[in-house]
Design a protein around this motif. Structure first.
Motif, PDB file in Angstrom:
ATOM      1  N   ASN A  30      26.864  -3.368  11.704  1.00  0.00           N
ATOM      2  CA  ASN A  30      25.810  -2.566  12.323  1.00  0.00           C
ATOM      3  C   ASN A  30      26.326  -1.757  13.510  1.00  0.00           C
ATOM      4  N   ALA A  31      27.256  -2.332  14.274  1.00  0.00           N
ATOM      5  CA  ALA A  31      27.814  -1.632  15.433  1.00  0.00           C
ATOM      6  C   ALA A  31      29.301  -1.943  15.537  1.00  0.00           C
ATOM      7  N   PRO A  32      30.109  -1.387  14.647  1.00  0.00           N
ATOM      8  CA  PRO A  32      31.537  -1.718  14.618  1.00  0.00           C
ATOM      9  C   PRO A  32      32.292  -1.247  15.860  1.00  0.00           C
ATOM     10  N   SER A  33      33.371  -1.938  16.145  1.00  0.00           N
ATOM     11  CA  SER A  33      34.229  -1.579  17.272  1.00  0.00           C
ATOM     12  C   SER A  33      35.352  -0.667  16.797  1.00  0.00           C
ATOM     13  N   LYS A  34      35.845   0.147  17.698  1.00  0.00           N
ATOM     14  CA  LYS A  34      36.968   1.020  17.333  1.00  0.00           C
ATOM     15  C   LYS A  34      38.266   0.216  17.244  1.00  0.00           C
ATOM     16  N   HIS A  35      38.232  -1.035  17.739  1.00  0.00           N
ATOM     17  CA  HIS A  35      39.423  -1.873  17.725  1.00  0.00           C
ATOM     18  C   HIS A  35      39.520  -2.742  16.463  1.00  0.00           C
ATOM     19  N   ILE A  36      38.556  -2.613  15.559  1.00  0.00           N
ATOM     20  CA  ILE A  36      38.629  -3.378  14.309  1.00  0.00           C
ATOM     21  C   ILE A  36      39.843  -2.911  13.508  1.00  0.00           C
ATOM     22  N   VAL A  37      40.671  -3.879  13.094  1.00  0.00           N
ATOM     23  CA  VAL A  37      41.881  -3.520  12.358  1.00  0.00           C
ATOM     24  C   VAL A  37      41.720  -3.706  10.857  1.00  0.00           C
ATOM     25  N   TRP A  38      40.683  -4.496  10.462  1.00  0.00           N
ATOM     26  CA  TRP A  38      40.456  -4.719   9.029  1.00  0.00           C
ATOM     27  C   TRP A  38      39.056  -5.291   8.842  1.00  0.00           C
ATOM     28  N   PRO A  39      38.443  -5.113   7.691  1.00  0.00           N
ATOM     29  CA  PRO A  39      37.116  -5.690   7.453  1.00  0.00           C
ATOM     30  C   PRO A  39      37.112  -7.201   7.644  1.00  0.00           C
ATOM     31  N   TYR A  40      35.948  -7.734   7.941  1.00  0.00           N
ATOM     32  CA  TYR A  40      35.760  -9.146   8.260  1.00  0.00           C
ATOM     33  C   TYR A  40      35.978 -10.005   7.021  1.00  0.00           C
ATOM     34  N   HIS A  41      37.137 -10.694   6.962  1.00  0.00           N
ATOM     35  CA  HIS A  41      37.400 -11.697   5.935  1.00  0.00           C
ATOM     36  C   HIS A  41      37.940 -12.929   6.661  1.00  0.00           C
TER      37      HIS A  41
END
Length: 503
Positions: A337-348
């Motif tokens: 809903n509100a992703p961060s720009k620091h996400i390196v990969w989808p949540y697994h």
């Protein structure tokens, strides 16, 4: 002259009245809970006379500048809007807990001795270090030295020590009641050992830990013994916060500027950590930061017992349970809903407590992808970071393994009872139990606070749209890679089966 306990018997009718005219000395004011305590006292107890903060120079930054950096945080915005002059009551004092006499100047030393009426000792080295000597010096010996200084304070009414709910991890959680539990080691002997043969402490680490999971909890365990022994000189209170999460209400929801033990959960949410040594039904006791601070203020106003040290386990998991599966379920929705720009990969996230399986999956899901990322960066002459970060994740898991893979729930009856004695007119300002709290709200506030105040990301609509677009393409790449791995697996299986067929 009235005895100190006779003075305490004349308890003011309200919490705010109790703090009127008090001069409070606070250590650890640059830490997360310390900052919140200072802000809370200045905003909700406007009659306080003076707040002294022990601050040491860091990286050649003067203490006045360090204090200004703290007050520039969003945490102090409400105070600045409602009562900006309250900040004039703060006096930063240069010193260091781990040095003789805290390295106080003669002027500061005399000023504190003459004027202080309460001490909140929040200063500690909270890192889970491997060194017994380092933990003992910073957490146990420092407490001892401060208590000796407190004996010289002429009008001291109360000494509040902020410990940790995890200080009795060498016994079952349900036995870690809200009282000082006698240690199996003599802190005086440990002090002598530190002074005469400091290397012996670390050499005998496994033996001296006495069932404690690490030097941090061990050092806080021993520090509680010292505080309890000093109750004969002045009233003492011990507050034991569990894992501290973001504020829920005060001064506003979702503020925290550190990660702490919850860093593992956030690392998974950002796609950095894809394997966790835990169980889906495990849970870790926690406390919202503002609830812990309220408890420390209410406990001070409530008449301390002259016969014993009052202890409060500041914990909430018994009231609002959060298990690992909740972080997975709600965390995924919150991130999307509100992703961060620091996400390196989808949540697994893969979860196990099987040591062998964990090691194999860590290599496959963490080390191999990190090596590939670093290889690509190396070929492009970019900074290499993935393997270094993976090493940090491995160390983080090693340190927190005994906390996150079990059920940690501490007795908190005395903590909850604090809410019953709060004057009705002050309940909104100092309540310690949040009736409308849900596990989804806690997880959401935690993610929001880390993103906004720790990572200092923008939260405007444009950045949200940009981050959602980035997450979308990461998910596309993720699906493609998963499909490719499945096809490779099917192809290899086909080759194996085909090689064994007679035709």
């Amino acid at each position: 002259m009235m005895h100190i306990h006779e003075v305490l018997d004349m308890k003011p009718s309200t919490i705010k009245e109790y703090f009127d005219g008090q001069s409070i000395f606070i250590t650890g004011s640059t830490g997360t809970l310390g900052k919140i305590l200072v802000e809370k006292i200045l905003r909700c107890c406007p009659g306080v006379a003076r707040v002294y903060l022990l601050i040491r120079e860091k990286k050649n930054i003067p203490i006045a500048e360090r204090w200004k950096q703290i007050t520039d945080l969003p945490l102090f915005d409400v105070l600045k809007e409602t009562n900006p002059k309250a900040l004039d009551k703060v006096t930063p004092v240069q010193g260091d807990l781990v040095t003789d006499n805290m390295e106080l100047s003669k002027e500061d030393e005399q000023n504190l001795i003459e004027n202080v009426t309460m001490i909140y000792h929040m200063g500690a080295m909270v890192q889970f270090t491997d060194s017994l000597t380092l933990a003992f010096e910073n957490n146990t010996k420092a407490t001892y030295m401060l208590l000796n200084f407190a004996r010289r304070v002429k009008n001291l009414q109360l000494f509040v020590y902020v410990s940790t709910a995890f200080c009795n991890m060498n016994i079952p959680c349900d036995k870690a009641v809200e009282e000082v539990i006698p240690a199996t080691l003599d802190w005086r002997l440990m002090m002598k050992l530190l002074e005469s043969q400091p290397l012996v402490l670390d050499a005998l680490k496994e033996k001296l830990l006495s069932g404690q999971p690490n030097p941090y909890t061990w050092s806080k365990w021993l520090a509680e013994q010292i505080v309890n022994d000093y109750r004969v000189y002045f009233p003492t209170i011990i507050a034991r916060p569990a894992a501290v999460c973001s504020t829920i209400r005060d001064p506003f929801p979702a503020w925290i500027d550190t990660i702490g033990i919850c860093g593992i959960v956030h690392a998974a949410a950002y796609g950095i950590l894809r394997i966790i040594y835990t169980r889906w039904d495990s849970y870790l006791d926690y406390i919202p930061a503002d609830a812990a601070i309220n408890a420390m203020l209410v406990a001070a106003w409530k008449k301390p017992s002259p016969e014993r040290t009052d202890v409060y386990n500041c914990c909430m998991v018994k009231d609002v349970s959060i298990i690992t599966e909740d972080y997975q379920r709600y965390g995924r929705a919150i991130v999307e809903n509100a992703p961060s720009k620091h996400i390196v990969w989808p949540y697994h996230c893969f979860v196990t407590t099987n040591e062998l399986l964990y090691r194999i999956m860590f290599i496959l899901l963490q080390v191999v992808p990190a090596a590939l990322v670093d290889l690509v960066n190396l070929l492009q002459n970019k900074k290499i970071w993935a393997l270094k970060l993976t090493t940090k994740m491995a160390n983080l898991t090693r340190v927190y393994k005994k906390f996150i893979a079990v059920h940690l729930e501490f007795p908190n009856d005395k903590y909850k009872a604090l809410n019953d004695v709060i004057p009705e007119t002050e309940w909104d300002s100092f309540n310690t139990v949040y009736e409308d709290l849900t596990n989804e709200k806690i997880i959401s506030f935690g993610y929001e606070s880390i993103k906004k105040y720790y990572l200092k990301e923008e939260t405007n609509e444009r950045s949200v749209i940009r981050n959602k677009r980035r997450l979308f393409w990461l998910k596309v790449m993720d699906e493609i890679l998963i499909f490719c791995f499945w096809m490779i697996g099917v192809y290899l299986l086909y080759k194996v089966i085909a090689s064994r067929l007679p035709f």
